[in-house]
Design a protein around this motif. Structure first.
Motif, PDB file in Angstrom:
ATOM      1  N   ASN A 141      40.614  48.566 -10.840  1.00 19.67           N
ATOM      2  CA  ASN A 141      39.365  47.807 -10.919  1.00 19.67           C
ATOM      3  C   ASN A 141      38.433  48.219  -9.799  1.00 19.67           C
ATOM      4  OD1 ASN A 141      40.270  46.280 -13.093  1.00 19.67           O
ATOM      5  ND2 ASN A 141      41.223  44.781 -11.756  1.00 19.67           N
ATOM      6  N   LYS A 142      37.209  48.631 -10.141  1.00 18.30           N
ATOM      7  CA  LYS A 142      36.192  48.949  -9.139  1.00 18.30           C
ATOM      8  C   LYS A 142      35.410  47.675  -8.897  1.00 18.30           C
ATOM      9  CE  LYS A 142      33.133  51.121  -6.600  1.00 18.30           C
ATOM     10  NZ  LYS A 142      32.714  50.184  -5.588  1.00 18.30           N
ATOM     11  N   LEU A 143      35.523  47.174  -7.669  1.00 21.88           N
ATOM     12  CA  LEU A 143      34.796  45.967  -7.283  1.00 21.88           C
ATOM     13  C   LEU A 143      33.627  46.356  -6.402  1.00 21.88           C
ATOM     14  CD1 LEU A 143      37.916  43.821  -6.366  1.00 21.88           C
ATOM     15  CD2 LEU A 143      36.651  43.818  -8.517  1.00 21.88           C
ATOM     16  N   ALA A 144      32.580  45.554  -6.438  1.00 21.36           N
ATOM     17  CA  ALA A 144      31.411  45.802  -5.599  1.00 21.36           C
ATOM     18  C   ALA A 144      30.862  44.471  -5.104  1.00 21.36           C
ATOM     19  CB  ALA A 144      30.334  46.563  -6.373  1.00 21.36           C
ATOM     20  N   PHE A 145      30.449  44.457  -3.846  1.00 21.74           N
ATOM     21  CA  PHE A 145      29.867  43.245  -3.270  1.00 21.74           C
ATOM     22  C   PHE A 145      28.464  43.074  -3.823  1.00 21.74           C
ATOM     23  CE2 PHE A 145      27.511  41.041   0.164  1.00 21.74           C
ATOM     24  CZ  PHE A 145      28.190  39.836   0.102  1.00 21.74           C
ATOM     25  N   ASP A 146      28.173  41.904  -4.366  1.00 19.00           N
ATOM     26  CA  ASP A 146      26.848  41.564  -4.871  1.00 19.00           C
ATOM     27  C   ASP A 146      26.153  40.750  -3.787  1.00 19.00           C
ATOM     28  OD1 ASP A 146      24.665  40.155  -6.107  1.00 19.00           O
ATOM     29  OD2 ASP A 146      25.567  40.612  -8.053  1.00 19.00           O
ATOM     30  N   GLU A 147      25.225  41.386  -3.103  1.00 15.39           N
ATOM     31  CA  GLU A 147      24.559  40.768  -1.952  1.00 15.39           C
ATOM     32  C   GLU A 147      23.790  39.508  -2.349  1.00 15.39           C
ATOM     33  OE1 GLU A 147      21.583  42.192   1.634  1.00 15.39           O
ATOM     34  OE2 GLU A 147      22.662  43.690   0.487  1.00 15.39           O
ATOM     35  N   LYS A 148      23.166  39.517  -3.523  1.00 13.25           N
ATOM     36  CA  LYS A 148      22.387  38.359  -3.959  1.00 13.25           C
ATOM     37  C   LYS A 148      23.269  37.142  -4.228  1.00 13.25           C
ATOM     38  CE  LYS A 148      18.671  41.078  -5.915  1.00 13.25           C
ATOM     39  NZ  LYS A 148      18.114  41.653  -7.123  1.00 13.25           N
ATOM     40  N   LEU A 149      24.428  37.382  -4.823  1.00 17.16           N
ATOM     41  CA  LEU A 149      25.332  36.278  -5.147  1.00 17.16           C
ATOM     42  C   LEU A 149      26.296  35.943  -4.011  1.00 17.16           C
ATOM     43  CD1 LEU A 149      26.228  37.197  -8.834  1.00 17.16           C
ATOM     44  CD2 LEU A 149      24.622  35.448  -8.033  1.00 17.16           C
TER      45      LEU A 149
END
Length: 174
Positions: free
Chosen positions: A28-36
């Motif tokens: 799983n490629k996860l990414a930090f969502d700065e807005k959320l």
């Protein structure tokens, strides 16, 4: 309380701050969502593919693509997404990435070692890694992008001095 987005790229003692998004061994490629302010599932790697080491970003930086700088962190065992890992840069794989529409941009991959790693404690520069391991790391990024319909083309391998210059420049862009 400091949010991930507000963290400094470096700790007070000069150690690099890396926020892990995707742990070693994950498909799983996860990414930090700065807005959320949370981690989002960005994609799933094909069967047989997984991240060779923990993968994350340096907070408060901006690369050529506008995103925080990406870092592959060598350490003894995987950590969880969102974990702050004090690290030292050992080098960079300079590369160009071509999107499906033909747009090409610089998308380097920094390589670091966790400051507390016992297994990798003697590694100070990219040249300290074996050639086959570096080839495997490059191959991972090539095949990972290929699976997404993109082309990742490594241009050069450089040591910790060049990597630190990239981080300093990315701090100024932010």
């Amino acid at each position: 309380m400091t949010s991930i987005s507000e963290l400094s790229p470096y700790d007070d003692d000069g150690t690099l701050n890396v926020v892990i998004e995707t742990p070693q061994g994950s498909r799983n490629k996860l990414a930090f969502d700065e807005k959320l302010g949370l981690f989002r599932l960005k994609g799933v790697l094909p069967a047989g593919h997984s991240f060779p080491f923990d993968f994350g970003f340096i907070p408060s930086t901006a690369g050529e693509d506008g995103d925080p700088l990406d870092v592959l962190v060598l350490m003894d065992a995987a950590v969880y997404p969102g974990c702050l890992v004090p690290s030292r840069l050992i080098g960079v794989i300079e590369a160009e990435q071509t999107e499906r529409g033909g747009k090409t941009e610089r998308n380097d991959r920094l390589i670091a070692v966790a400051a507390n790693s016992r297994v990798h404690e003697t590694i100070k520069d990219l040249g300290d890694l074996s050639g086959p391991l570096l080839d495997e790391i490059e191959h991972f990024f090539i095949s990972y992008n290929e699976a997404k319909g993109k082309q990742f083309c490594p241009k050069a391998r450089r040591g910790h001095t060049a990597a630190n210059r990239l981080v300093e420049a990315a701090c100024r862009k932010r």
